[in-house]
Each structure stands twice: as structure tokens, then as C-alpha cells.
Design a protein around this motif. Structure first.
Motif, PDB file in Angstrom:
ATOM      1  N   TRP A 370       4.959  13.084   1.668  1.00  0.00           N
ATOM      2  CA  TRP A 370       6.103  13.201   1.060  1.00  0.00           C
ATOM      3  C   TRP A 370       7.463  13.037   2.190  1.00  0.00           C
ATOM      4  O   TRP A 370       8.076  12.507   2.243  1.00  0.00           O
ATOM      5  CB  TRP A 370       6.346  14.283   0.069  1.00  0.00           C
ATOM      6  N   SER A 373       7.410   9.900   4.075  1.00  0.00           N
ATOM      7  CA  SER A 373       8.125   8.974   3.046  1.00  0.00           C
ATOM      8  C   SER A 373       9.454   8.887   3.326  1.00  0.00           C
ATOM      9  O   SER A 373      10.265   8.140   3.083  1.00  0.00           O
ATOM     10  CB  SER A 373       7.681   9.032   1.771  1.00  0.00           C
ATOM     11  N   ASP A 394      13.773  12.199  -5.227  1.00  0.00           N
ATOM     12  CA  ASP A 394      12.522  12.773  -4.744  1.00  0.00           C
ATOM     13  C   ASP A 394      12.562  14.224  -4.983  1.00  0.00           C
ATOM     14  O   ASP A 394      11.595  15.094  -5.176  1.00  0.00           O
ATOM     15  CB  ASP A 394      12.256  12.521  -3.344  1.00  0.00           C
ATOM     16  N   LEU A 410      -1.266   7.495  -9.514  1.00  0.00           N
ATOM     17  CA  LEU A 410       0.059   7.739  -8.822  1.00  0.00           C
ATOM     18  C   LEU A 410       0.931   8.348  -9.493  1.00  0.00           C
ATOM     19  O   LEU A 410       1.193   8.094 -10.927  1.00  0.00           O
ATOM     20  CB  LEU A 410       0.608   6.254  -8.432  1.00  0.00           C
ATOM     21  N   LEU A 412       5.069   8.937 -10.358  1.00  0.00           N
ATOM     22  CA  LEU A 412       6.336   8.445  -9.903  1.00  0.00           C
ATOM     23  C   LEU A 412       7.384   9.247 -10.691  1.00  0.00           C
ATOM     24  O   LEU A 412       6.770   9.879 -11.719  1.00  0.00           O
ATOM     25  CB  LEU A 412       6.248   7.004 -10.446  1.00  0.00           C
ATOM     26  N   ASP A 420       8.809  -0.195  -8.772  1.00  0.00           N
ATOM     27  CA  ASP A 420       8.581   1.368  -8.023  1.00  0.00           C
ATOM     28  C   ASP A 420       7.164   1.345  -7.881  1.00  0.00           C
ATOM     29  O   ASP A 420       6.785   1.567  -6.926  1.00  0.00           O
ATOM     30  CB  ASP A 420       9.081   2.298  -8.840  1.00  0.00           C
ATOM     31  N   TYR A 423       5.986  -0.728  -4.820  1.00  0.00           N
ATOM     32  CA  TYR A 423       6.214  -0.102  -3.420  1.00  0.00           C
ATOM     33  C   TYR A 423       5.262   1.137  -3.356  1.00  0.00           C
ATOM     34  O   TYR A 423       5.129   1.432  -2.188  1.00  0.00           O
ATOM     35  CB  TYR A 423       7.681  -0.160  -3.459  1.00  0.00           C
ATOM     36  N   ALA A 424       5.221   1.858  -4.445  1.00  0.00           N
ATOM     37  CA  ALA A 424       4.428   2.985  -4.143  1.00  0.00           C
ATOM     38  C   ALA A 424       3.034   2.711  -3.801  1.00  0.00           C
ATOM     39  O   ALA A 424       2.359   3.337  -2.788  1.00  0.00           O
ATOM     40  CB  ALA A 424       4.340   3.636  -5.483  1.00  0.00           C
ATOM     41  N   THR A 475      12.765   4.886  -7.546  1.00  0.00           N
ATOM     42  CA  THR A 475      12.193   5.418  -6.330  1.00  0.00           C
ATOM     43  C   THR A 475      13.026   5.118  -4.741  1.00  0.00           C
ATOM     44  O   THR A 475      13.424   4.079  -4.869  1.00  0.00           O
ATOM     45  CB  THR A 475      10.848   5.112  -5.999  1.00  0.00           C
ATOM     46  N   LYS A 477      11.797   4.885  -1.941  1.00  0.00           N
ATOM     47  CA  LYS A 477      10.917   3.870  -1.195  1.00  0.00           C
ATOM     48  C   LYS A 477      11.447   2.505  -1.611  1.00  0.00           C
ATOM     49  O   LYS A 477      11.725   1.774  -0.922  1.00  0.00           O
ATOM     50  CB  LYS A 477       9.594   4.118  -1.292  1.00  0.00           C
TER      51      LYS A 477
END
Length: 713
Positions: A370, A373, A394, A410, A412, A420, A423-424, A475, A477
Motif C-alpha cells: 500500500w 503504491s 485509498d 483482489l 478494491l 480499476d 490496473y490493480a 482507484t 493507481k
């Protein structure tokens, strides 16, 4: 710096004796001795300083160390807690701390001191920049933020002595910044107390009213709670389970948020009590769940299995809501002893329980991921406000758990889409995604994901991020990578456009662009504040510098004297990308007479010659350029058409069919009218004026069409 003699250890405060007694339960004697030295050093440094409450200042570092001691943190962290204010409030230097207590302790104190220097402002950009500083400190050593959280917690406990406006400011900071970080790091007790204290000082009247109502209700419900507690214990015992069962009252802030979100009165919030069941192992958790279901009926849709799918901060428990006696809903949490420890200590469990347990290792790996990222997002963000936008997602997530095709889980944020998810999984997959399959069925990339969805992303080697994705990804990211790609693409296109604009300006002065030396370029870039020739060209393409002005600065005086010997026209192909914008006021299309206007931050904006919007600004000649359409243009352009039709059944379908038959696509349609006539306003996709004329000719052939015009301005 004045020399300080250390006072005799017998003069320690009772709070210090109590702290060292508590710490001796898990620290070695050598560690305790080092902490006593840190305490005496800190007390000497803060000698003569007092808190606003009138207490000696040393009471504050002692309290901070005590909070961290309950988390059983290591001796370095505790020493830094005792010393965390000496660099900021006294003349002690980092070098002196490093010599006396070692470099790790000095680095921790320095990190906390830098956080203490942050002045949180109401202005968004200042607050965003402070977030960046905090993240960098956290990323270097997460213990820095643990000390800062403990420091903030003790300050919140003693906030009454502050002025009301300062109390509210500090309380708002706490609820917006520190409490969410404590939650993200899994420090549940600190998170809840920070929230409760923040609520108490930010909304004192609401807190008092709700507190009074809760106290009154507590007496009325005590008998019910005792009965439920006893029933749960008996049923678990009958199932052969050894369990610790406790009843707990919900926090006032939790009750308050439920009232606000669901528009309830206090009397309508029935589930103000919860019950926690702690058992020895994971199988016992599910046995206990079955026992509770046999005692009270579960409420459908209210069960969450955070054991199989832990929260992002490592939290694990079974959560369930049941119908208790008298129709009262009750919340139950079921977890193991180890899960309970992690739920209370979060990331601090690394120091609390020296173990090779896989759960702890996984928790700290997730925390590091985390932080990394966020660092990646920070480096991708152009400014602090953009970073703050990513960070808040986040820090305030509602979790959605989805599966990859390989069965991996995952986590999210709520509202996350297939983009999203892409990209995760990996940045390259996000950049190249073209379609998604959710639970085996094709779905749009903008589809919001739900718990338990199995998601598969379809990629293509030629694909690239779409600017429209920014309208629905959530997200940090995904947003940062899409924006970075678009900025890179915009930069390259702006460089090419800047070069074309400058070449035209130089040619109008009769200068060959190839004759400009590298020395001239370097000098001009330096004087303009640009890092390089390429940056200067990009600035011109975005309208930051006028090409005519730059050309004159590059040219020699004798070249300027011969200005006007030649001219150049910018050829527009429609493939220039973001460096060329087509004005929305007049929607120019190939075949129209056009003119170019250099607009700051937008680059070259193309208008029609007769655009009414630009008539007042045509006098500013430096900003206007001669432009012309290229011969080969292979794209479509937007154009607005207004049609007045007789109001009859099926007329819209006939008009739409005629447009489609002419090879055009309808982007948008709006209608307005009465019983006799209807006005239809279309935004169409056309190739050029000839194509538009074909469409309008076809529409005029419809008997119901009374009038048709192209709309400009």
C-alpha cells in the motif's frame, strides 16, 4: 548549546515508574535501562516547560510512550516516543541524539519532528502538500506514523484546555487525516478513540445530546443485553466450544453516522450493542457461527466473512447480524485469539508478537504494498491536489472483493470498475485493456464490480488508455497511470505542434529553421525558464509562448529587418491530437474557411472564419494564425444541425434513418416543440462540408421536414 546534567533517577515521576514497570513485562533489562536514560534526557531537555494544562511537559512524552507500550512496540520506538519533541522544542540536535541513542532512534525523532512541523491549512493545496510529506515519512519507516498517531491521541485526550476554535481545527484534522490512517494500518483501538474524541470536540452539542440519550437507553436495555450474553455463552458451551464472550456498546460516533446516513432518530437505532466471540482456532469460528444461527435467526445479506477474505489492513473476523429477542437486531463478531490481537494492534503486531506466522507476514507485505503504491501515485501525480484526490480513495475505502481468473482475491474500493481491476492486476494490462468478462459474460469496462465477481480482462497490443476512463475509474493507481499516459501523449503532440508553429513564424521572417544554432536554442530555453528545447516547443504548442515572439528572439536583428519576405500556413490534418482543439462554438469541418487562435494551456484552437464568438478578439493579431485544411483527412468531425419537423408519429425514426443512410452517426439529440411542430437538434459526425450537404439533402426529401439549418455559435 547549554550543557545538561542528568538528574538522579530517584527523581522520576510516578508515571515514569509505572511505565517502566509495565514495559519490563516484555522488554529486556538492558532495553529498560536505555529507556530510562531516554526519559531522563528528555526530562532535562524539557526542564522548565509546561503544557497548557499546567503539567510538566515531560508528562506528554511519557503518555505517548505508554500508548505505544500497550502495543508492545520495540525499545527504539519507545525511546523515540520519549524524545519525540526534543528536536522541535529544545536545542537538542539530531547528531546529539544519534551519538547518545543511536542512528535509528535519531531518524525516528527526526521523522516525527518533520511531521510536527506540518501546519495543516484550510487551503486544499497546502493540505495536499502536507499529505505528501506525511506519506514520505511513513514510507521510510512506518514507526514514524505510529509515534505520531500516539502523539495525536494523547493531545486529543487533553484537548479541553485549548480554545474552542483550535479544538475544532485539531478535531477536524484528526477525523480527516489521522483516524483514517490508523484504520488503514489496522490500529483499531486508536482509530476508534480518535474518531470518538474528534466527534466530541468537533460537534460538542451533538455529542452531549447523544451521550445523554445513550446513558438513558443503557439502563433500559441492560437486562436485554445480559440475557443475550448469557444465552450466547450457554449455546456455545452446548456446542462444546471454549469461548470468551463480551458485550460492547457501539461508539457514539458510529451511532451518529448511522443516524445521518440512514436518516434515523436515536430511538430507531436498535443495534447499539454488539457481541464479540473469541475462540481458539478458525474451525471453531464457523462452529460458533452455526451455534449462533441456531439460537437467533440471521438477517439476510448481513453476513461478511473477513476470515476467508481479510480486509486490506489485515483485519479478520466473521461479521453477522441476527434477530435477537424482542425483535432487536444484534451484531456479532467471531474471531480467533490471534485475529483479535491483529485487530487491536494492526501493523504494530509485527513488534507485538515476534513470530513467523504467515498472517503477520502477509499483513506487513500488504502494508508495504500500500505504501509503495502510494509512493508510485505520488511520483505520477503532477501536483499535490491530484495526489490528494488519489490518497483519499485509498484512505476511505469501502471494500469490494473480486477474483482473478486464477482464483486470486483482489480488494478494491467500492465503486471500482473493470478498468480499476485491470490496473490493480498490472499496469500493462490496464494500459492495453479493451474488454472485460465478468462471471463469464461480456461486460463494458465501466461496469461497477460487486463482491464475488470473477473478472477477466481482454487486452490488445495496439490498445492505449482512453481519456473517457477518467470519468469512472476510482482507484488512485488507475487514475494516475491514465493521466500520466495522457500527459505524455499531450507532451509529444504539443512538441510537434510547437515546432510547426515556430517554423511558420521563422519562415515569415525569411529565416531557415535549420540555421538556428544549438547555442541560440540553449540561451533562449534558459531565458524562458524551460529545461530544454523540447520543453520550449511543447510550451509553444500549448500556447504558453507565442511563436512569433519566440521567432524574433531566435532571429538576428538583420533577419528581423527583412521580416515579411515570406509567410506560412499551418496545415490541419485532424490527426494532431490534443495539441489542436476544434472550437465547440462553431464546430469547424473540412471545407470551412478556418483560422487558428493560440490559447494558453489549450494550444491551437481552430474556429470558422465567420464564428460569432471570435469576432471581438480578431484584432489581437499575435494570437491568430493562418491555417488551412490538408488534402487527406481521414476522420470525422462534430457538426450541429437543427431541424424543424411537422409533429407526426414516427418522424424521429425517419429522420434518424435518413442520417444513418447518409453514412453519419448521431452523437446527441435534443427535442423541443408543441402539438404542431418539433425542433430536433442533432450533433452529427461528418467527414466534410460535402458529406454534410449530402445529409441535409436527404433530410429535405422527408415530407415532414419543414426547415433544416447548420448551427454555428
Amino acid at each position: 548549546m547549554q550543557a545538561r546534567g542528568l538528574p538522579d533517577s530517584s527523581a522520576t515521576l510516578p508515571e515514569a515508574d509505572f511505565l517502566f514497570g509495565e514495559l519490563s513485562c516484555y522488554l529486556k533489562p538492558d532495553d529498560i535501562s536505555e529507556l530510562q536514560n531516554a526519559y531522563l534526557f528528555s526530562r532535562s531537555a524539557h526542564s522548565g516547560q509546561f503544557r497548557q494544562s499546567g503539567e510538566p511537559y515531560i508528562s506528554h512524552p511519557l503518555a505517548v510512550a505508554g500508548i505505544l507500550g500497550k502495543l508492545r512496540l520495540d525499545s527504539q520506538t519507545l525511546a523515540a516516543a520519549l524524545l519525540h519533541d526534543v528536536m522541535e522544542d529544545t536545542h537538542v540536535s539530531k547528531a546529539e541524539l544519534s551519538d547518545r541513542f543511536g542512528k535509528p532512534v535519531a531518524e525516528l525523532v527526526d521523522g516525527v519532528s518533520k511531521l510536527d512541523q506540518i501546519e495543516f491549512q484550510t487551503r486544499a493545496d497546502a493540505q495536499a502538500e502536507n499529505f505528501r510529506k506525511m506519506l514520505l515519512a511513513m514510507a521510510r519507516d512506518v514507526r514514524v506514523i505510529l509515534i505520531k498517531l500516539a502523539d495525536r491521541l494523547h493531545n486529543m485526550r487533553t484537548l479541553e484546555v485549548m480554545r474552542p476554535e483550535k479544538r475544532r481545527r485539531i478535531a477536524r484534522e484528526t477525523m480527516e487525516i489521522y483516524a483514517p490512517i490508523a484504520n488503514r494500518l489496522g490500529l483499531n483501538n486508536i482509530y476508534q478513540e480518535l474518531q470518538e474524541l474528534g466527534f466530541r470536540h468537533l460537534y460538542p452539542t451533538r455529542y452531549r445530546v447523544l451521550n445523554k440519550a445513550t446513558r438513558a437507553a443503557r439502563g433500559n436495555r441492560r437486562e436485554v443485553v445480559s440475557k443475550i450474553l448469557e444465552s450466547i455463552k450457554q449455546r456455545l458451551a452446548a456446542a462444546g466450544l471454549e469461548a470468551e464472550v463480551t458485550g460492547r456498546e457501539k461508539q457514539l460516533y458510529s451511532i451518529y453516522t448511522k443516524m445521518v446516513e440512514k436518516h434515523l432518530t436515536f430511538s430507531e437505532v436498535l443495534d447499539i450493542y454488539g457481541f464479540r466471540v473469541i475462540v481458539k482456532d478458525v474451525p471453531s469460528c464457523y462452529v460458533a457461527l452455526g451455534a449462533l444461527h441456531s439460537l437467533y435467526n440471521p438477517i439476510p445479506g448481513k453476513f461478511k466473512d473477513y476470515i476467508a477474505i481479510p480486509k486490506a489492513n489485515g483485519y479478520q473476523s466473521l461479521h453477522n447480524t441476527l434477530w435477537g429477542p424482542y425483535g432487536t437486531p444484534i451484531e456479532a463478531q467471531i474471531r480467533t485469539t490471534e485475529m483479535h490481537r491483529i485487530a487491536e494492534a494492526g501493523v504494530a503486531s509485527h513488534w507485538l508478537y515476534k513470530s513467523t506466522d504467515a498472517d503477520l507476514n502477509d499483513l506487513h507485505m500488504k502494508t508495504n504494498q500500500w505504501l509503495q503504491s502510494l509512493l508510485e501515485t505520488l511520483s505520477d501525480s503532477a501536483d499535490s491536489l491530484e495526489f490528494l484526490e488519489h490518497l483519499k480513495v485509498d484512505l476511505f475505502p469501502g471494500e469490494v472483493y473480486v477474483f482473478t481468473p486464477q482464483g486470486e482475491i483482489l480488494a478494491l474500493p467500492k465503486g471500482a470498475t473493470a478498468v480499476d481491476f485491470a490496473y490493480a492486476v498490472h499496469t500493462d494490462i490496464g494500459d492495453r485493456c479493451v474488454a472485460a468478462k465478468i462471471n463469464g459474460e461480456n461486460a463494458p469496462l465501466r461496469t461497477h464490480l460487486r463482491n464475488g465477481d470473477r473478472v477477466e480482462i481482454v487486452t490488445a497490443s495496439h490498445a492505449k488508455p482512453n481519456p473517457a476512463w477518467l470519468n469512472y475509474v476510482v482507484t488512485g493507481k488507475a487514475r494516475s497511470h491514465i493521466r500520466r499516459f495522457l500527459k505524455t501523449m499531450q507532451y509529444e503532440e504539443s512538441v510537434r505542434m510547437g515546432e510547426r508553429l515556430l517554423n511558420q513564424a521563422l519562415q515569415s521572417l525569411g529565416i531557415d529553421p535549420l540555421m538556428i544554432s544549438e547555442t541560440q536554442w540553449e540561451k533562449l530555453a534558459r531565458e524562458s525558464g524551460a529545461k530544454s528545447r523540447k520543453d520550449l516547443l511543447a510550451d509553444m504548442g500549448l500556447g504558453m509562448h507565442l511563436p512569433a515572439v519566440v521567432a524574433r528572439r531566435l532571429a538576428a536583428p538583420e533577419d528581423i529587418a527583412s521580416a515579411g519576405n515570406g509567410g506560412g500556413v499551418i496545415t490541419i490534418l485532424g490527426t494532431e491530437g490534443v495539441a489542436v482543439q476544434f472550437a465547440k462554438c462553431c464546430h469547424p469541418i473540412p471545407g470551412d474557411s478556418i483560422v487558428g487562435f493560440i490559447k494558453k494551456d489549450q494550444g491551437l484552437v481552430i474556429h470558422t472564419h465567420d464564428c460569432p464568438v471570435i469576432s471581438k478578439t480578431r484584432g489581437h493579431s499575435d494570437n491568430w494564425l493562418d491555417v488551412a485544411w490538408g488534402k487527406e483527412i481521414a476522420r470525422h468531425f462534430e457538426v450541429c444541425v437543427r431541424t424543424v419537423v411537422v409533429n407526426q408519429r414516427g418522424v424521429l425514426a425517419r429522420v434518424a434513418a435518413a442520417i444513418a443512410g447518409a453514412g453519419s452517426n448521431i452523437d446527441n439529440v435534443a427535442m423541443d416543440g408543441d402539438d404542431t411542430y418539433t425542433t430536433m437538434s442533432f450533433t452529427l459526425q461528418v467527414r466534410n462540408r460535402y458529406h454534410l450537404a449530402q445529409i441535409m439533402r436527404g433530410l429535405r426529401g422527408i415530407p415532414e421536414v419543414a426547415r433544416i439549418i447548420r448551427v454555428k455559435g
